[in-house]
Design a protein around this motif. Structure first.
Motif, short mmCIF file in Angstrom:
data_model
loop_
_atom_site.label_atom_id
_atom_site.label_comp_id
_atom_site.label_asym_id
_atom_site.label_seq_id
_atom_site.Cartn_x
_atom_site.Cartn_y
_atom_site.Cartn_z
N ASN A 48 0.83 -1.20 0.00
CA ASN A 48 0.00 0.00 0.00
C ASN A 48 0.87 1.25 0.00
O ASN A 48 1.91 1.29 0.64
CB ASN A 48 -0.86 0.04 1.27
CG ASN A 48 -2.10 -0.79 1.12
OD1 ASN A 48 -2.68 -0.83 0.05
ND2 ASN A 48 -2.48 -1.46 2.17
N ILE A 50 0.29 3.94 1.53
CA ILE A 50 0.37 4.51 2.88
C ILE A 50 1.43 3.78 3.71
O ILE A 50 2.08 4.37 4.57
CB ILE A 50 -1.01 4.50 3.57
CG1 ILE A 50 -0.97 5.42 4.78
CG2 ILE A 50 -1.47 3.11 3.94
CD1 ILE A 50 -2.31 5.85 5.26
N ASP A 51 1.63 2.50 3.45
CA ASP A 51 2.68 1.76 4.17
C ASP A 51 4.06 2.14 3.65
O ASP A 51 5.02 2.25 4.42
CB ASP A 51 2.44 0.26 4.04
CG ASP A 51 1.17 -0.17 4.79
OD1 ASP A 51 0.68 0.64 5.60
OD2 ASP A 51 0.69 -1.28 4.56
N ALA A 53 4.68 5.01 2.56
CA ALA A 53 4.87 6.35 3.13
C ALA A 53 5.46 6.26 4.53
O ALA A 53 6.30 7.09 4.91
CB ALA A 53 3.54 7.09 3.17
N PHE A 54 5.04 5.26 5.30
CA PHE A 54 5.61 5.09 6.64
C PHE A 54 7.12 4.84 6.56
O PHE A 54 7.91 5.51 7.23
CB PHE A 54 4.93 3.92 7.37
CG PHE A 54 5.67 3.46 8.58
CD1 PHE A 54 5.60 4.17 9.77
CD2 PHE A 54 6.48 2.33 8.54
CE1 PHE A 54 6.31 3.77 10.88
CE2 PHE A 54 7.18 1.91 9.65
CZ PHE A 54 7.10 2.64 10.83
N SER B 273 -5.39 4.09 -0.90
CA SER B 273 -5.06 2.68 -0.66
C SER B 273 -6.28 1.98 -0.09
O SER B 273 -6.98 2.54 0.76
CB SER B 273 -3.91 2.56 0.35
OG SER B 273 -2.78 3.24 -0.12
N ARG B 283 -4.20 2.68 11.32
CA ARG B 283 -3.23 3.60 10.75
C ARG B 283 -3.56 5.05 11.11
O ARG B 283 -2.69 5.90 11.23
CB ARG B 283 -3.18 3.43 9.23
CG ARG B 283 -2.31 2.25 8.81
CD ARG B 283 -2.64 1.81 7.39
NE ARG B 283 -1.79 0.73 6.95
CZ ARG B 283 -1.91 -0.53 7.33
NH1 ARG B 283 -2.84 -0.86 8.21
NH2 ARG B 283 -1.10 -1.46 6.86
N LEU B 288 2.88 8.59 11.89
CA LEU B 288 3.59 8.33 10.63
C LEU B 288 2.73 7.60 9.61
O LEU B 288 3.10 7.49 8.45
CB LEU B 288 4.86 7.52 10.89
CG LEU B 288 6.03 8.25 11.54
CD1 LEU B 288 7.27 7.39 11.49
CD2 LEU B 288 6.31 9.58 10.90
N THR B 289 1.60 7.07 10.04
CA THR B 289 0.77 6.32 9.09
C THR B 289 -0.61 6.95 8.91
O THR B 289 -1.46 6.39 8.23
CB THR B 289 0.58 4.86 9.55
OG1 THR B 289 0.01 4.87 10.86
CG2 THR B 289 1.87 4.10 9.56
N ARG B 295 -1.86 11.02 0.75
CA ARG B 295 -1.75 9.57 0.98
C ARG B 295 -3.06 9.08 1.60
O ARG B 295 -3.08 8.63 2.74
CB ARG B 295 -0.58 9.25 1.91
CG ARG B 295 0.77 9.62 1.34
CD ARG B 295 1.87 9.11 2.22
NE ARG B 295 1.91 9.78 3.51
CZ ARG B 295 2.55 10.92 3.72
NH1 ARG B 295 3.19 11.51 2.74
NH2 ARG B 295 2.54 11.48 4.91
N VAL B 297 -6.64 6.85 2.20
CA VAL B 297 -7.04 5.44 2.18
C VAL B 297 -8.58 5.39 2.08
O VAL B 297 -9.25 6.39 2.32
CB VAL B 297 -6.59 4.67 3.43
CG1 VAL B 297 -5.10 4.71 3.58
CG2 VAL B 297 -7.27 5.17 4.69
#
Lengths: 292, 396
Positions: A48, A50-51, A53-54, B273, B283, B288-289, B295, B297
């Motif tokens: 993903n 977003i992952d 991005a982490f 996502s 998240r 950070l998530t 970004r 979801v």
């Protein structure tokens, strides 16, 4: 299509956003990583954004700590309280100095033998329960005696003018100097719990410059990577992702680990900004006496 | 590109009826045809999954993933997320007349009427023509709309013609404005349109008098943008106004491909996502998530809705789009009974939307299903064998 993205020379020089070409935004790094590394037939089959991005933010943090150039600095005039709050995005300091009338900076060194401990309010007789309580909570005063005394007096190290080999306050008692205290620029210590930098009293009223590092995640505008370290970002993200996934071949993990290490070292070398002419000039003075 | 349903029916009949096995009635054929279509259609997704695991090749016409993508192309659709409700009383014109919810403002042009002719492929449509000296003939509807919602006006043009030919074009005007003002709160869009096109305009509802009203009476205008009297003609098969809610999925959705947030100010699209609700909320709790606009979801919050994180306001410029695979239309071999015989009627038939290369597959699958119905083991074996050979060729 080039990376200048259609910005004409005229538009650039008439604008105010100069020198930005040296950076790539974190969002672009993430997008480019998704394109180049994630998908079928690629090293990471599924992930993903977003992952990613982490891991990208973690890589940015790590590179900020020891690879990127330190660009953050505050200049303040030390008030009578002899303390300044830590910056909002402060992680650690690089250098503290005060600047004189010529704009030359004098490094201030940390006073490692002082601090600002919590000052417990004791019972007057020193007997049980030893400390005073309010609503069953210990009563603490905000400033400790140690801190107050540090601010109220000029440390003896700073009272010597270091004009000769004698230590002015200990003539006939001690010989030799401890280099870390052999200066009268002043000293500071950081109270991390309360978020303040405390200065010695001889810096009162002086202009102090705090050069510090952050993790580059404070604001969106900060979330950018120098192009000399872009490859290190990709390699670090890839290694971090692969090393945290199950059933990844260990040879791939190790290969990426080595690549990430090498890319980080290369980025650090590039960002060290060593220029041939400048280093030559420095080396020309190699035979001079070291005076300090 | 589509597969003609009559071709398939005739082939099925020719094979099934050989040696007097039996006749398949149009009703039976329509049932089997839809079953076969869905069977083939559903298999595309499993095939895509399978072929993603093999290397493939660097060609456009024979790399299996690209072949499958081409087969799915007729079903791909992108839409903004609206609540699927209809604000306009009469949005389609099957009734054959224009009802009172539409106000005629055609001036001295011919009044708005409903027609279903060869021009609009016999789809009942609202017709406007610029045959008088007054410019911009149009119709308008009065709607009470919420000031806290953004709306989308969509029109389907079933016919557009400018007799002046290629040197000119058909201009269409869409407008939404408060009933109390023709200046403030006006959203206007002039478009060059073509037959078969679908066009839309988004608008916010202005509290025109500034009284903090929850609703406002709005006029929705749809018409020609033509000042010259040249008999320019336009037919609307559908005129709809729906509230943009950024969460309700389209009714013809089969599978979501992706969801993205379109940032109006920059035009940038940020892909969301796809996570489960638990993953998304987990998240959301970590700095950070945490999903951000760049970004984002989304998760499925119900069978008909998605939720995006961060939340996209319903009033504002950013919009949520969904790229999806739509359901295949229900095919139908239409007919008219003439002298006790069912004769093919293309006007009432609906062709397969599947790729032309699926024609043979369709025949085999329908035959296989028909053989079960007819209890013909030899036909079943033959069609199954043909189907197996096809699959082997495609997947080896």
């Amino acid at each position: 299509m080039g990376l200048l993205d259609g910005t004409t020379g005229s538009a650039y020089y008439n604008g105010s956003d100069f020198g930005n070409y040296q950076f790539t935004s974190l969002d672009d790094v993430i997008t480019q990583f998704m394109v180049a590394y994630v998908g079928e037939d690629k090293i990471i089959p599924k992930m993903n954004r977003i992952d990613v991005a982490f891991f990208a933010q973690r890589a940015l943090q790590e590179l900020s700590f020891d690879t990127f150039k330190c660009t953050k600095a505050y200049e303040v005039e030390v008030p009578a309280t002899l303390k300044m709050p830590l910056p909002q995005d402060y992680v650690n300091y690089v250098k503290l100095s005060w600047s004189d009338n010529s704009g030359i900076q004098h490094v201030i060194y940390p006073a490692i033998n002082t601090s600002n401990p919590s000052n417990l309010a004791q019972t007057t007789d020193g007997a049980s329960p030893y400390y005073t309580f309010t609503n069953n909570e210990l009563v603490l005063t905000t400033e400790s005696d140690t801190s107050t005394n540090y601010a109220a007096n000029t440390p003896v190290e700073n009272q010597d003018d270091y004009d000769d080999d004698d230590y002015d306050h200990l003539i006939g008692q001690r010989y030799g100097l401890d280099p870390q205290y052999s200066q009268n620029n002043g000293s500071f210590y950081i109270d991390d719990i309360r978020g303040f930098i405390h200065f010695s009293s001889n810096i009162s009223g002086k202009t102090v410059i705090l050069k510090y590092i952050s993790d580059s995640l404070g604001t969106d505008a900060e979330m950018q990577v120098h192009k000399l370290a872009e490859e290190a970002m990709y390699k670090n993200i890839a290694y971090a992702i692969v090393s945290t996934r199950a059933n990844m071949p260990q040879n791939i993990v190790m290969r990426l680990r080595r690549e990430a290490f090498a890319a980080k070292r290369q980025a650090k070398l590039r960002l060290s900004n060593i220029k041939l002419e400048e280093i030559t000039q420095v080396l020309r003075g190699k035979s001079k006496h070291i005076k300090h | 590109m589509a597969v003609n349903i009559n071709t398939v029916y005739q082939r099925v009949l020719a094979i099934a009826n050989k040696e007097q096995r039996g006749y398949i009635t149009p009703q039976e054929f329509n049932i089997l045809a839809n079953q076969a279509q869905m069977d083939i259609f559903e298999q595309y997704f499993y095939d895509t999954n399978q072929f993603k695991r093999v290397p493939g090749n660097n060609t456009v016409d024979s790399d299996m993933l690209r072949v499958l993508d081409e087969k799915l192309a007729p079903f791909k659709s992108t839409t903004i997320l609206t609540d699927n409700s209809e604000e306009i009383t009469q949005s389609t014109f099957e009734s054959g007349s224009v009802d009172a919810s539409w106000n005629d403002s055609t001036g001295n042009n011919s009044v708005a009427s409903v027609v279903a002719d060869a021009n609009n492929n016999y789809t009942p449509s609202l017709k406007l023509i610029n045959d008088g000296s007054n410019s911009d003939p149009d119709v308008f509807a009065s709607l009470t709309l919420s000031t806290s919602t953004r709306y989308r006006l969509t029109v389907d043009v079933s016919y557009a013609n400018d007799p002046d030919g290629a040197g000119d074009w058909v201009g269409m005007k869409l407008q939404a404005r408060p009933s109390t003002s023709s200046i403030d709160g006006v959203t206007l869009k002039d478009l060059q349109v073509e037959t078969g096109g679908s066009y839309s305009m988004d608008f916010d509802v202005l509290d025109d008098e500034g009284l903090g009203s929850a609703t406002e009476l709005y006029y929705i205008f749809v018409g020609l943008d033509e000042s010259t009297q040249d008999n320019t003609e336009i037919h609307f098969s559908k005129i709809s106004v729906s509230a943009i809610d950024n969460k309700t999925l389209p009714t013809d959705l089969y599978r979501i491909k992706n969801v993205y947030i379109n940032e109006f100010t920059t035009g940038k699209n940020y892909e969301c996502s796809y996570l489960t609700e638990f993953e998304a909320k987990m998240r959301d709790n970590s700095p950070l998530t945490t999903p951000t606009k760049t970004r984002p979801v989304f998760y499925r919050s119900s069978a008909t809705e998605i939720t995006t994180l961060p939340d996209v306001a319903t009033v504002g410029s950013d919009r949520v789009y969904v790229v999806y695979i739509k359901k295949p239309v229900e095919v139908k071999w239409g007919y008219a009974v003439i002298q006790n015989e069912a004769l093919y009627n293309s006007g009432t038939s609906v062709d397969f939307e599947l790729h032309a290369s699926e024609e043979v597959n369709l025949v085999h699958r329908i035959l296989k299903l028909a053989s079960i119905m007819m209890k013909d083991a030899s036909l079943y074996q033959t069609s199954l064998q043909e189907e197996t050979i096809d699959i082997q060729q495609e997947k080896q």
